[in-house]
Design a protein around this motif. Structure first.
Motif, mmCIF file in Angstrom:
data_model
loop_
_atom_site.group_PDB
_atom_site.id
_atom_site.type_symbol
_atom_site.label_atom_id
_atom_site.label_comp_id
_atom_site.label_asym_id
_atom_site.label_seq_id
_atom_site.Cartn_x
_atom_site.Cartn_y
_atom_site.Cartn_z
ATOM 1 N N SER A 127 16.644 -3.529 6.119
ATOM 2 C CA SER A 127 16.282 -4.795 6.746
ATOM 3 C C SER A 127 15.491 -5.583 5.716
ATOM 4 C CB SER A 127 15.432 -4.583 8.009
ATOM 5 O OG SER A 127 14.163 -4.042 7.663
ATOM 6 N N GLU A 128 15.293 -6.848 5.958
ATOM 7 C CA GLU A 128 14.515 -7.663 5.022
ATOM 8 C C GLU A 128 13.066 -7.184 4.966
ATOM 9 O OE1 GLU A 128 15.197 -10.134 2.682
ATOM 10 O OE2 GLU A 128 17.086 -9.110 3.053
ATOM 11 N N GLU A 129 12.547 -6.768 6.111
ATOM 12 C CA GLU A 129 11.184 -6.234 6.128
ATOM 13 C C GLU A 129 11.098 -4.958 5.306
ATOM 14 O OE1 GLU A 129 7.735 -4.765 9.300
ATOM 15 O OE2 GLU A 129 9.716 -5.385 10.002
ATOM 16 N N ARG A 130 12.090 -4.084 5.472
ATOM 17 C CA ARG A 130 12.116 -2.832 4.702
ATOM 18 C C ARG A 130 12.291 -3.131 3.219
ATOM 19 N NH1 ARG A 130 10.044 2.038 4.316
ATOM 20 N NH2 ARG A 130 11.515 3.732 3.953
ATOM 21 N N GLU A 144 7.648 -3.535 -3.141
ATOM 22 C CA GLU A 144 6.280 -3.290 -3.591
ATOM 23 C C GLU A 144 6.095 -1.845 -4.026
ATOM 24 O OE1 GLU A 144 4.047 -5.658 -4.102
ATOM 25 O OE2 GLU A 144 5.706 -6.979 -3.527
ATOM 26 N N LEU A 145 6.731 -0.928 -3.322
ATOM 27 C CA LEU A 145 6.619 0.480 -3.681
ATOM 28 C C LEU A 145 7.315 0.752 -5.012
ATOM 29 C CD1 LEU A 145 5.658 3.292 -2.983
ATOM 30 C CD2 LEU A 145 7.716 3.605 -1.594
ATOM 31 N N ALA A 146 8.469 0.114 -5.234
ATOM 32 C CA ALA A 146 9.171 0.272 -6.511
ATOM 33 C C ALA A 146 8.325 -0.266 -7.659
ATOM 34 C CB ALA A 146 10.522 -0.438 -6.462
ATOM 35 N N LEU A 147 7.662 -1.395 -7.431
ATOM 36 C CA LEU A 147 6.784 -1.951 -8.460
ATOM 37 C C LEU A 147 5.642 -0.992 -8.786
ATOM 38 C CD1 LEU A 147 6.610 -5.690 -7.339
ATOM 39 C CD2 LEU A 147 7.400 -4.871 -9.577
ATOM 40 N N ARG A 148 5.063 -0.400 -7.753
ATOM 41 C CA ARG A 148 3.965 0.536 -7.986
ATOM 42 C C ARG A 148 4.451 1.786 -8.719
ATOM 43 N NH1 ARG A 148 2.537 -0.739 -2.584
ATOM 44 N NH2 ARG A 148 3.066 1.344 -1.863
#
Length: 255
Positions: free
Chosen positions: A229-232, A238-242
């Motif tokens: 989903s767009e929310e997911r 953000e998790l991939a960036l971290r």
């Protein structure tokens, strides 16, 4: 666990101050920032300088910068790094956080090669493997890596091509469309793909940098469409960036 030695901790605190700022510090600045006694700072700085971990700045009396010994240690650390091994450790931590499949990949020509993979904890997961090669333009990791190339290098790799092989009906199939997509990736700082390499999977990816700031790999999180989903997507971006930042830090990047 053994007892920590305060003097060693303070010496390391001094060295770590040089990770920030303009690259040189004076003893009074170190005293103020670490809230240590002046005598203690003087003794520690003198010892670190004697061992070449710090060196006086010739044109600025009383100031110090990192010495050659820190460079030698950093170079030795870099020589021992294994991108695949480090990638697997970070990918495992990311996968444990989100429960989805995590990959780390590198670019070779116009293909990506997956060098690390940690599976989703869900029953429905994507089928892939470390060592697999896919067309870069069909994947989030590949788009991230292509977007990070020098323009001249990208042009050389795409020279003579007009069409691109499609893996699904949603794949980018022209160089013109790919260039437009890569411009978006550069603007956003992350890449994504929806059903472009697998009709049932979408992904987000972020860049992994080495100590010189060059993008050397990309980390992605892949999700079956039934959980997408767009929310997911925003959460996983953000998790991939971290995760990519963590892996970059392990490679010596200071960003």
């Amino acid at each position: 666990m053994g007892r920590r030695v305060p003097a060693v901790s303070r010496a390391l605190d001094i060295l770590e101050l040089f990770l920030e700022g303009d690259g040189s510090l004076s003893a009074p600045e170190i005293t103020r920032r670490l809230q240590l006694p002046r005598t203690t700072v003087h003794e520690l700085v003198t010892t670190l300088a004697a061992r070449s971990y710090l060196t006086p700045v010739p044109e600025q009396p009383g100031r110090y910068r990192l010495g050659v010994r820190t460079y030698q240690l950093g170079s030795r650390y870099a020589e021992e790094l294994d991108l695949a091994a480090e990638g697997r450790q970070v990918a495992r931590a990311v996968a444990e956080t989100c429960g989805e499949t995590v990959h780390v990949a590198v670019l070779e020509g116009l293909d990506v090669i997956y060098i690390a993979k940690v599976d989703s904890t869900h029953a429905v997961r994507m089928v892939s493997a470390a060592g697999r090669r896919l067309p870069a333009h069909c994947t989030a990791v590949g788009k991230m890596l292509l977007a990070s190339l020098d323009p001249a290098e990208l042009a050389a790799r795409l020279a003579g091509r007009s069409g691109l092989p499609a893996m699904t009906a949603h794949s980018i199939s022209t160089v013109e469309a790919l260039r437009a997509e890569l411009a978006t990736v550069r603007s956003e700082g992350t890449a994504g793909e929806q059903r472009e390499s697998n009709p049932d999977v979408s992904c987000v990816a972020a860049p992994v940098r080495d100590r010189g700031g060059q993008v050397v790999a990309a980390l992605s999180i892949s999700v079956p469409m039934i959980r997408w989903s767009e929310e997911r997507r925003a959460e996983l971006r953000e998790l991939a960036l971290r995760g990519a930042a963590e892996l970059s830090g392990r490679l010596g990047h200071r960003g």
